[in-house]
Scaffold this motif. Structure first.
Motif, PDB file in Angstrom:
ATOM      1  N   UNK A  21       0.791  -1.324   0.098  1.00 55.10           N
ATOM      2  CA  UNK A  21       0.020  -0.038   0.251  1.00 55.10           C
ATOM      3  C   UNK A  21       0.935   1.459   0.019  1.00 55.10           C
ATOM      4  N   UNK A  22       2.235   1.110   0.291  1.00 58.47           N
ATOM      5  CA  UNK A  22       2.991   2.482   0.380  1.00 58.47           C
ATOM      6  C   UNK A  22       3.706   2.541  -0.844  1.00 58.47           C
ATOM      7  N   UNK A  23       3.279   2.025  -1.935  1.00 55.62           N
ATOM      8  CA  UNK A  23       4.074   2.292  -3.329  1.00 55.62           C
ATOM      9  C   UNK A  23       3.524   3.552  -3.794  1.00 55.62           C
ATOM     10  N   UNK A  24       4.438   4.355  -3.467  1.00 49.99           N
ATOM     11  CA  UNK A  24       4.053   5.831  -3.870  1.00 49.99           C
ATOM     12  C   UNK A  24       3.843   5.989  -5.180  1.00 49.99           C
ATOM     13  N   UNK A  25       4.400   5.497  -6.495  1.00 45.75           N
ATOM     14  CA  UNK A  25       4.125   5.483  -7.720  1.00 45.75           C
ATOM     15  C   UNK A  25       2.764   4.726  -8.139  1.00 45.75           C
ATOM     16  N   UNK A  26       2.366   4.125  -7.491  1.00 45.09           N
ATOM     17  CA  UNK A  26       1.122   3.080  -7.807  1.00 45.09           C
ATOM     18  C   UNK A  26      -0.076   4.001  -7.304  1.00 45.09           C
ATOM     19  N   UNK A  27       0.132   4.323  -6.046  1.00 43.26           N
ATOM     20  CA  UNK A  27      -0.685   5.204  -5.521  1.00 43.26           C
ATOM     21  C   UNK A  27      -0.845   6.620  -6.557  1.00 43.26           C
ATOM     22  N   UNK A  28       0.139   7.235  -6.658  1.00 45.78           N
ATOM     23  CA  UNK A  28      -0.066   8.428  -7.730  1.00 45.78           C
ATOM     24  C   UNK A  28      -0.771   8.072  -8.861  1.00 45.78           C
ATOM     25  N   UNK A  29      -0.237   6.916  -9.578  1.00 44.80           N
ATOM     26  CA  UNK A  29      -0.963   6.714 -10.731  1.00 44.80           C
ATOM     27  C   UNK A  29      -2.638   6.371 -10.620  1.00 44.80           C
ATOM     28  N   UNK A  30      -2.967   5.846  -9.437  1.00 45.37           N
ATOM     29  CA  UNK A  30      -4.472   5.557  -9.165  1.00 45.37           C
ATOM     30  C   UNK A  30      -5.088   7.131  -8.995  1.00 45.37           C
ATOM     31  N   UNK A  31      -4.432   7.838  -8.210  1.00 48.81           N
ATOM     32  CA  UNK A  31      -4.953   9.360  -8.008  1.00 48.81           C
ATOM     33  C   UNK A  31      -5.068   9.953  -9.242  1.00 48.81           C
ATOM     34  N   UNK A  32      -4.127   9.829 -10.103  1.00 52.15           N
ATOM     35  CA  UNK A  32      -4.078  10.432 -11.417  1.00 52.15           C
ATOM     36  C   UNK A  32      -5.396  10.167 -12.169  1.00 52.15           C
ATOM     37  N   UNK A  33      -5.812   8.999 -12.052  1.00 51.94           N
ATOM     38  CA  UNK A  33      -6.782   8.698 -12.851  1.00 51.94           C
ATOM     39  C   UNK A  33      -8.376   9.255 -12.440  1.00 51.94           C
ATOM     40  N   UNK A  34      -8.346   9.749 -11.151  1.00 50.05           N
ATOM     41  CA  UNK A  34      -9.525  10.074 -10.476  1.00 50.05           C
ATOM     42  C   UNK A  34     -10.357  11.206 -11.356  1.00 50.05           C
ATOM     43  N   UNK A  35      -9.526  12.067 -12.180  1.00 53.30           N
ATOM     44  CA  UNK A  35     -10.584  12.802 -13.342  1.00 53.30           C
ATOM     45  C   UNK A  35     -11.333  11.930 -14.142  1.00 53.30           C
ATOM     46  N   UNK A  36     -11.115  10.596 -14.443  1.00 52.81           N
ATOM     47  CA  UNK A  36     -12.076   9.904 -15.498  1.00 52.81           C
ATOM     48  C   UNK A  36     -13.038   9.373 -14.473  1.00 52.81           C
ATOM     49  N   UNK A  37     -14.306  10.319 -14.665  1.00 58.55           N
ATOM     50  CA  UNK A  37     -15.389  10.098 -14.158  1.00 58.55           C
ATOM     51  C   UNK A  37     -16.111   8.618 -14.127  1.00 58.55           C
ATOM     52  N   UNK A  38     -15.994   8.239 -15.255  1.00 59.34           N
ATOM     53  CA  UNK A  38     -16.544   6.562 -15.206  1.00 59.34           C
ATOM     54  C   UNK A  38     -15.724   5.394 -14.607  1.00 59.34           C
ATOM     55  N   UNK A  39     -14.550   6.069 -13.860  1.00 62.93           N
ATOM     56  CA  UNK A  39     -13.948   4.991 -13.136  1.00 62.93           C
ATOM     57  C   UNK A  39     -13.772   5.188 -11.761  1.00 62.93           C
TER      58      UNK A  39
ATOM     59  N   UNK B 204     -18.898  14.742  -6.801  1.00 63.66           N
ATOM     60  CA  UNK B 204     -18.741  15.491  -8.130  1.00 63.66           C
ATOM     61  C   UNK B 204     -19.106  14.435  -9.430  1.00 63.66           C
ATOM     62  N   UNK B 205     -19.358  13.129  -9.404  1.00 66.96           N
ATOM     63  CA  UNK B 205     -19.944  12.377 -10.420  1.00 66.96           C
ATOM     64  C   UNK B 205     -21.346  11.868  -9.949  1.00 66.96           C
ATOM     65  N   UNK B 206     -21.604  12.038  -8.718  1.00 69.16           N
ATOM     66  CA  UNK B 206     -23.070  11.550  -8.426  1.00 69.16           C
ATOM     67  C   UNK B 206     -24.182  12.436  -8.873  1.00 69.16           C
ATOM     68  N   UNK B 207     -25.104  11.709  -9.480  1.00 70.92           N
ATOM     69  CA  UNK B 207     -26.256  12.590 -10.275  1.00 70.92           C
ATOM     70  C   UNK B 207     -27.371  12.419  -9.333  1.00 70.92           C
TER      71      UNK B 207
END
Length: 188
Positions: A29-47, A77-80
């Motif tokens: 869980x402390x893998x900074x790169x993987x966490x950052x990659x996941x956080x970077x995808x939070x802008x993709x609403x469908x995911x 943000x994405x909940x309708x």
């Protein structure tokens, strides 16, 4: 990690990338790169839901409770659906108060939920409780007044809320003129 990056960047396979990153953070869980990659995808609403499912236990394991609040905000943000939004605001408020220890910001989240569902007595009860703890009676009155001004309530609900506001203004805020005006508004 590399597999997730390739899936995402080379093939546009966001779901596959999330799966690969999930495998990494489940092992570490402390893998900074993987966490950052996941956080970077939070802008993709469908995911967002998939990402929240992966990131929540990671943040819990790392003790990053403030980031869980951010996940609620992303979900909002994405909940309708208004019912989903009320549920999310309620859960966010509980998290803010009990986990983060910040009843003031929890009050704001409950107020947002109340604005969407002003007839849910539990929400008003929580706002009233927090107003008492925080001495935020003016803020409570302002939030309920906004709901009353917006209209759309059944007459009985409007009268009930108006009477509560008048009582709070009289007993907690200490403004007898404003209380009288609210009582008069209820009678009209």
């Amino acid at each position: 990690l590399r597999q997730g990056s390739i899936r995402e960047r080379e093939f546009g396979d966001v779901a596959g990338a999330i799966g690969a990153y999930r495998d990494v953070v489940e092992a570490d869980p402390a893998n900074v790169d993987a966490v950052a990659a996941l956080e970077g995808l939070l802008g993709k609403d469908e995911f967002v839901e998939d990402l929240v499912e992966v990131l929540t236990p990671v943040y819990q394991a790392l003790g990053e409770q403030h980031k869980i609040s951010k996940l609620f905000e992303v979900q909002l943000r994405v909940a309708d659906d208004p019912h989903d939004r009320v549920r999310l605001y309620r859960e966010l408020a509980m998290h803010q108060e009990t986990v983060l220890g910040d009843p003031s910001i929890a009050f704001d989240s409950y107020a947002s939920a109340f604005a969407l569902a002003p007839t849910e007595a539990e929400l008003l009860d929580e706002l009233e409780r927090l107003a008492g703890e925080l001495g935020s009676w003016v803020a409570l009155v302002e939030n309920v007044e906004k709901v009353l001004e917006a209209g759309g309530l059944e007459p009985a609900d409007e009268v009930e809320l108006g009477l509560k506001v008048a009582r709070w203004v009289s007993s907690q805020v200490g403004d007898p003129r404003m209380a009288e005006a609210r009582y008069r508004a209820v009678l009209e």
